[in-house]
Design a protein around this motif. Structure first.
Motif, PDB file in Angstrom:
ATOM      1  N   HIS A 139     -21.158  16.614 -37.841  1.00 47.05           N
ATOM      2  CA  HIS A 139     -21.757  15.198 -37.377  1.00 47.05           C
ATOM      3  C   HIS A 139     -22.928  14.818 -38.432  1.00 47.05           C
ATOM      4  O   HIS A 139     -23.464  13.867 -38.952  1.00 47.05           O
ATOM      5  CB  HIS A 139     -22.294  14.941 -36.071  1.00 47.05           C
ATOM      6  N   ASP A 140     -23.571  16.220 -38.612  1.00 48.46           N
ATOM      7  CA  ASP A 140     -24.999  15.891 -39.460  1.00 48.46           C
ATOM      8  C   ASP A 140     -24.769  16.048 -40.981  1.00 48.46           C
ATOM      9  O   ASP A 140     -25.676  16.206 -41.653  1.00 48.46           O
ATOM     10  CB  ASP A 140     -26.102  16.890 -39.001  1.00 48.46           C
ATOM     11  N   ALA A 141     -23.498  15.919 -41.314  1.00 46.11           N
ATOM     12  CA  ALA A 141     -23.355  16.190 -42.946  1.00 46.11           C
ATOM     13  C   ALA A 141     -22.790  15.226 -43.689  1.00 46.11           C
ATOM     14  O   ALA A 141     -22.476  15.171 -44.739  1.00 46.11           O
ATOM     15  CB  ALA A 141     -22.214  17.494 -42.718  1.00 46.11           C
ATOM     16  N   TRP A 142     -22.489  14.091 -42.979  1.00 40.92           N
ATOM     17  CA  TRP A 142     -21.897  12.790 -43.655  1.00 40.92           C
ATOM     18  C   TRP A 142     -22.843  12.302 -44.705  1.00 40.92           C
ATOM     19  O   TRP A 142     -22.459  11.685 -45.632  1.00 40.92           O
ATOM     20  CB  TRP A 142     -21.634  11.575 -42.409  1.00 40.92           C
ATOM     21  N   GLU A 143     -24.106  12.564 -44.460  1.00 42.82           N
ATOM     22  CA  GLU A 143     -24.978  11.886 -45.773  1.00 42.82           C
ATOM     23  C   GLU A 143     -25.287  13.042 -46.843  1.00 42.82           C
ATOM     24  O   GLU A 143     -26.091  12.790 -47.577  1.00 42.82           O
ATOM     25  CB  GLU A 143     -26.398  11.579 -45.110  1.00 42.82           C
ATOM     26  N   ARG A 144     -24.810  14.263 -46.655  1.00 45.15           N
ATOM     27  CA  ARG A 144     -25.062  15.145 -47.945  1.00 45.15           C
ATOM     28  C   ARG A 144     -24.439  14.497 -49.113  1.00 45.15           C
ATOM     29  O   ARG A 144     -23.440  13.635 -48.994  1.00 45.15           O
ATOM     30  CB  ARG A 144     -24.051  16.383 -47.533  1.00 45.15           C
ATOM     31  N   THR A 145     -24.851  14.827 -50.085  1.00 41.07           N
ATOM     32  CA  THR A 145     -24.605  14.230 -51.527  1.00 41.07           C
ATOM     33  C   THR A 145     -24.112  15.015 -52.518  1.00 41.07           C
ATOM     34  O   THR A 145     -23.903  16.451 -52.578  1.00 41.07           O
ATOM     35  CB  THR A 145     -26.136  13.769 -52.086  1.00 41.07           C
ATOM     36  N   GLY A 146     -23.300  14.359 -53.605  1.00 38.24           N
ATOM     37  CA  GLY A 146     -22.690  14.891 -54.681  1.00 38.24           C
ATOM     38  C   GLY A 146     -22.749  13.882 -55.730  1.00 38.24           C
ATOM     39  O   GLY A 146     -22.831  12.716 -55.602  1.00 38.24           O
ATOM     40  N   ARG A 147     -22.384  14.404 -56.850  1.00 36.76           N
ATOM     41  CA  ARG A 147     -22.430  13.317 -58.073  1.00 36.76           C
ATOM     42  C   ARG A 147     -21.371  14.022 -58.825  1.00 36.76           C
ATOM     43  O   ARG A 147     -20.891  14.958 -59.214  1.00 36.76           O
ATOM     44  CB  ARG A 147     -23.783  13.711 -59.098  1.00 36.76           C
ATOM     45  N   ARG A 148     -20.790  12.653 -59.867  1.00 40.15           N
ATOM     46  CA  ARG A 148     -19.899  12.947 -60.996  1.00 40.15           C
ATOM     47  C   ARG A 148     -20.715  12.737 -62.319  1.00 40.15           C
ATOM     48  O   ARG A 148     -22.049  12.611 -62.291  1.00 40.15           O
ATOM     49  CB  ARG A 148     -19.016  11.862 -61.020  1.00 40.15           C
ATOM     50  N   SER A 149     -20.307  13.481 -63.256  1.00 42.46           N
ATOM     51  CA  SER A 149     -21.016  13.559 -64.511  1.00 42.46           C
ATOM     52  C   SER A 149     -21.546  12.204 -65.183  1.00 42.46           C
ATOM     53  O   SER A 149     -22.642  12.147 -65.836  1.00 42.46           O
ATOM     54  CB  SER A 149     -20.458  14.455 -65.440  1.00 42.46           C
ATOM     55  N   ASN A 150     -20.853  11.237 -64.954  1.00 43.79           N
ATOM     56  CA  ASN A 150     -21.304   9.801 -65.206  1.00 43.79           C
ATOM     57  C   ASN A 150     -22.181   9.288 -64.375  1.00 43.79           C
ATOM     58  O   ASN A 150     -22.760   8.208 -64.693  1.00 43.79           O
ATOM     59  CB  ASN A 150     -19.873   8.973 -65.185  1.00 43.79           C
ATOM     60  N   GLY A 151     -22.983   9.976 -63.603  1.00 40.99           N
ATOM     61  CA  GLY A 151     -24.023   9.439 -62.736  1.00 40.99           C
ATOM     62  C   GLY A 151     -23.477   9.012 -61.469  1.00 40.99           C
ATOM     63  O   GLY A 151     -24.671   8.627 -60.563  1.00 40.99           O
ATOM     64  N   SER A 152     -22.316   8.819 -61.122  1.00 44.51           N
ATOM     65  CA  SER A 152     -22.000   8.184 -59.817  1.00 44.51           C
ATOM     66  C   SER A 152     -22.393   8.855 -58.735  1.00 44.51           C
ATOM     67  O   SER A 152     -22.155  10.432 -58.736  1.00 44.51           O
ATOM     68  CB  SER A 152     -20.443   8.017 -59.778  1.00 44.51           C
ATOM     69  N   PHE A 153     -22.841   8.566 -57.525  1.00 42.34           N
ATOM     70  CA  PHE A 153     -23.714   9.211 -56.707  1.00 42.34           C
ATOM     71  C   PHE A 153     -22.770   9.009 -55.333  1.00 42.34           C
ATOM     72  O   PHE A 153     -22.509   7.791 -55.037  1.00 42.34           O
ATOM     73  CB  PHE A 153     -25.064   8.805 -56.421  1.00 42.34           C
ATOM     74  N   PHE A 154     -22.368  10.019 -54.599  1.00 39.60           N
ATOM     75  CA  PHE A 154     -21.578   9.932 -53.392  1.00 39.60           C
ATOM     76  C   PHE A 154     -22.321  10.581 -52.189  1.00 39.60           C
ATOM     77  O   PHE A 154     -22.855  11.389 -52.433  1.00 39.60           O
ATOM     78  CB  PHE A 154     -20.378  10.234 -53.422  1.00 39.60           C
TER      79      PHE A 154
END
Length: 176
Positions: A139-154
């Motif tokens: 439940h507390d992990a849905w806001e964890r982040t990751g990125r693509r090399s083009n700068g797209s952030f998720f």
């Protein structure tokens, strides 16, 4: 073995689907509750199996357009890649994703020559695994982040929504 017709590489940045309805397939990623991604993937898997079972699964509908087989192989790999990215996001702080050239993979792995029945089995296996991984996101992990090399952030949630668009969109592409 002859090379398949050349496919025009898709160089669009599809991250806009996180904020807008896709005019091609009608999918609206923002409407998806990320906690339903696993269930939705499971609901869609039989449609891919059906498309890969068609007599014309190997046939391209037009020059430069992937066949149902090629789309199926691509989606199988989408399941695998996004499953890996999800694990990275859950296990590491703000990971940078390795680049994936989907067009090069299609050529190198000869998607056009793979067996549709094998691809269907592998797609279901990979889809089930990725669905289970999304089901197990804490439940507390849905806001964890990751990125693509083009700068797209998720976030984990938006990665899942973006991923699900790909799965739905390609069902539209194969008319399934």
């Amino acid at each position: 073995m002859s090379e398949p017709d050349t496919i025009v590489p898709d160089e669009k940045d599809w991250t806009w689907v996180l904020y807008e309805r896709c005019g091609e397939c009608g999918f609206t990623a923002a409407d998806v509750d990320p906690r339903q991604i696993g269930a939705t993937v499971r609901d869609l898997l039989p449609r891919y199996v059906s498309a890969l079972s068609r007599e014309d699964a190997r046939e391209r509908p037009a020059p430069g357009v992937w066949s149902a087989l090629e789309y199926g192989a691509h989606v199988r790999d989408v399941f695998r890649i996004f499953g890996e990215r999800l694990v990275l996001m859950l296990e590491h702080d703000d990971p940078l994703f390795e680049n994936w050239d989907q067009d090069a993979t299609a050529v190198e792995d000869r998607y056009d020559l793979q067996d549709p029945a094998v691809v269907a089995d592998e797609l279901v296996e990979a889809g089930e695994a990725t669905a289970a991984a999304f089901d197990e996101v804490p439940h507390d992990a849905w806001e964890r982040t990751g990125r693509r090399s083009n700068g797209s952030f998720f976030t984990v949630g938006t990665l899942g929504q973006y991923f699900l668009h790909d799965v739905v969109h390609h069902l539209h592409d194969v008319h399934a």
